[in-house]
Design an enzyme around this catalytic site. Structure first.
Site, mmCIF file in Angstrom:
data_model
loop_
_atom_site.group_PDB
_atom_site.id
_atom_site.type_symbol
_atom_site.label_atom_id
_atom_site.label_comp_id
_atom_site.label_asym_id
_atom_site.label_seq_id
_atom_site.Cartn_x
_atom_site.Cartn_y
_atom_site.Cartn_z
ATOM 1 C CD GLU A 129 -2.765 1.140 2.843
ATOM 2 O OE1 GLU A 129 -3.470 1.502 2.938
ATOM 3 O OE2 GLU A 129 -2.399 0.456 3.816
ATOM 4 C CE LYS A 168 -7.444 1.776 3.232
ATOM 5 N NZ LYS A 168 -6.143 2.383 4.233
ATOM 6 C CB CYS A 177 -4.573 -1.307 4.368
ATOM 7 S SG CYS A 177 -3.733 -1.740 6.172
ATOM 8 C CB SER A 210 21.706 5.524 29.382
ATOM 9 O OG SER A 210 22.789 5.464 30.683
#
Length: 549
Positions: free
Chosen positions: A37, A106, A142, A291
């Site tokens: 898509e 769509k 989709c 971190s």
């Protein structure tokens, strides 16, 4: 199946990637190339879609690609925004014999979570199946696959296979959900289904690929790699019922949920850095776990040569933290600079002492330390061009346990959507197992003491996170209930949590909204990440712990 990684808006790059995929398909004797898509424009292109010149440029590129198909090679299904009769659609264009043969638009436009398609596209009626080499292909885009109506219509109109082109973002457990949904469509229609997904990172959204093909009984016949570009040529043959059935292809095993999270963080960071042209990344390495895990992910994603770390010690930084930061840098084979912030702390004390006369030291002075670190790190980022990574996790970001313009300074966050409990689990997993395609060390990446010692911001003597927060296993469960499940306080208390703690955490969640609005973008992992998934007012007096009337 061409599982591509487009760059939003870079039509030249995306066109070239599709042309290369077609050349590859031609060399393997394919009749049809299927791309994801919006493979030409990239997804989500957001308000780029509303620029008329962008849409004109898309059309020009489609016409170039259509001309390529005059060579007698494979037809192409390409996803693109397309203007029809003055309306803009999310479309799949079928290119064959030098022309645009079909335009499939769509039908179901998602408008939840990260999706905002109704803002830019018009919904269409279901399209007829397309015909390629005499075969009737039911083409969906989709969201059309997630509901039964489109599949039913294509079945009625004589489709003998379903093809869904998608840009389906990653979330934990999303892969299994897609497979279950696809199998429902197969069971309802009795038709095989091919699902071609995008791969790659786009800002906060990660597309995990994992394209697949299902036989008419729902059996997986092929599956592409997760979190990477991939290509696979499938043979499809007619069965006795006139269905075009995919034959056995390569099945790449899916990642476990924990490994998928790590892959998503690697891919999200790598694509954000490379697609935006940063030479590397910069991390304040404190000797703490967040971190350290951020640095491990960065090294695995980019390689040690593109990761710079800095220890910014204060009078409250423990010897353990100094040792752990050095050990972490050594394990990851990255350069570690040391810049003490004592002189800046003294300067601020002198600047503010007259105004702070007769006041007690509190979080104000602690925040100044964090902001000094932010200034130093941003200075290094500006000077050398490296992207500064923030290292806060979802637990901290949820409740505002972070300093605005301090440790929140930076351009991207890989842990933004990962709770602290999962940070511990991911760190142990990274030490036990080297991630697929990781560029970091094969052995442990994080010193064991960094994982086991009590977390601390080290902004005052003997400080630990437990001084200010509930234990992380409790905090994270409460936050999950509030953020992911939108549960009321009373329901969370029924899970065994203390009512006062629940009320306090809910209050901290809401009052930290103004900080989250100013936070760096970061990798989306869960169904409700902080960003477009969850939109709350900053000024907000509602609390479920209070009786409204």
């Amino acid at each position: 199946m061409a599982q591509l990684n487009p760059l939003v808006g870079d039509l030249t790059r995306n066109l070239e990637a599709i042309r290369k995929a077609r050349a590859r398909a031609m060399s393997e004797g394919a009749d049809l190339l299927v791309t994801p898509e919006m493979s030409l424009a990239g997804y989500p292109a957001e308000d780029l879609i509303l620029k008329p010149f962008f849409i004109k440029s898309v059309r020009a590129c489609v016409e170039v690609l259509a001309k390529d198909t005059s060579d007698g090679g494979p037809a192409v299904i390409v996803g693109a925004p397309w203007m029809c009769d003055g309306e803009l659609y999310n479309a799949a264009l079928v290119l064959e014999n030098g022309a645009i043969k079909n335009i499939v638009r769509k039908t179901d436009l998602p408008n939840y979570g990260v999706f905002d398609e109704k803002r830019v596209f018009r919904a269409a009626q279901p399209s007829e199946p397309i015909i390629i080499k005499g075969h009737s292909i039911g083409l969906m885009i989709c969201e059309d696959m997630w509901f039964p109506q489109c599949t039913a219509y294509l079945k009625e109109q004589g489709a003998n296979i379903l093809v869904a082109i998608t840009a389906s973002p990653f979330e934990t457990a999303k892969g299994q959900e897609r497979l279950v949904t696809a199998r429902k469509r197969v069971k309802e229609s009795g038709l095989p289904l091919i699902f071609v997904n995008q791969a790659g990172g786009q800002d906060e959204v990660i597309f995990d690929g994992t394209s697949f093909a299902l036989a008419s009984n729902g059996e997986i016949r092929a599956q592409c790699a997760g979190f990477d570009q991939d290509y696979q040529t499938l043979d499809c043959e007619l069965d006795g019922k006139g269905r075009l059935v995919p034959q056995q292809g390569r099945i790449t095993p899916a990642f476990s949920d924990l490994d998928a999270i790590y892959q998503a963080t690697m891919l999200g960071l790598r694509d954000y850095v490379t697609k935006n042209g940063f030479p590397g990344v910069l991390i304040g390495l404190s000797g703490g776990l967040d971190s350290a895990l951020t640095a491990a992910i960065a090294v695995d994603a980019l390689g040690p040569s593109k990761v710079r770390t800095v220890m910014l010690q204060s009078p409250y930084t423990s010897d353990e933290s100094l040792e752990d930061a050095a050990k972490c840098a050594d394990l990851l084979k990255v350069h570690l600079d040391a810049i003490p912030i004592d002189p800046a702390m003294t300067a601020f004390d002198d600047m503010l002492k007259d105004k702070f006369t007769n006041t007690k030291s509190d979080t104000t002075e602690e925040n100044i330390q964090a902001r000094i670190r932010g200034v130093v790190l941003m200075a290094l980022s500006n000077k050398f061009g490296d992207l500064l990574l923030t290292t806060g996790n979802k637990s901290e970001i949820s409740i505002g346990y972070s300093t605005l313009y301090g440790d929140m300074s930076g351009g991207y966050s890989v842990l933004k959507d990962i709770y602290k409990s999962t940070v511990f689990t991911l760190s142990r997993r990274r030490n036990e197992s080297h991630p697929l395609n990781g560029l970091g060390p094969k052995g442990p990446a994080i010193p064991e003491r960094v994982i086991t010692k009590p977390p601390s911001a080290e902004l005052r003597p003997d400080q630990t996170d437990a001084d200010s927060l509930p234990p992380y296993d409790q905090l994270d469960d409460i936050l999950y209930c509030l953020v992911e499940e939108s549960m009321a306080s009373a329901d969370i208390v029924e899970r065994g949590h203390d009512p006062e703690t629940v009320a306090r955490v809910e209050h901290m969640l809401y009052v930290a909204e103004y900080k989250r609005r100013q936070a760096a973008p970061g990798v989306k992992i869960t169904r409700k990440s902080f960003g477009r998934d969850r939109r709350y007012p900053i000024t907000n007096g509602f609390r479920t712990a209070r009786r409204p009337c």
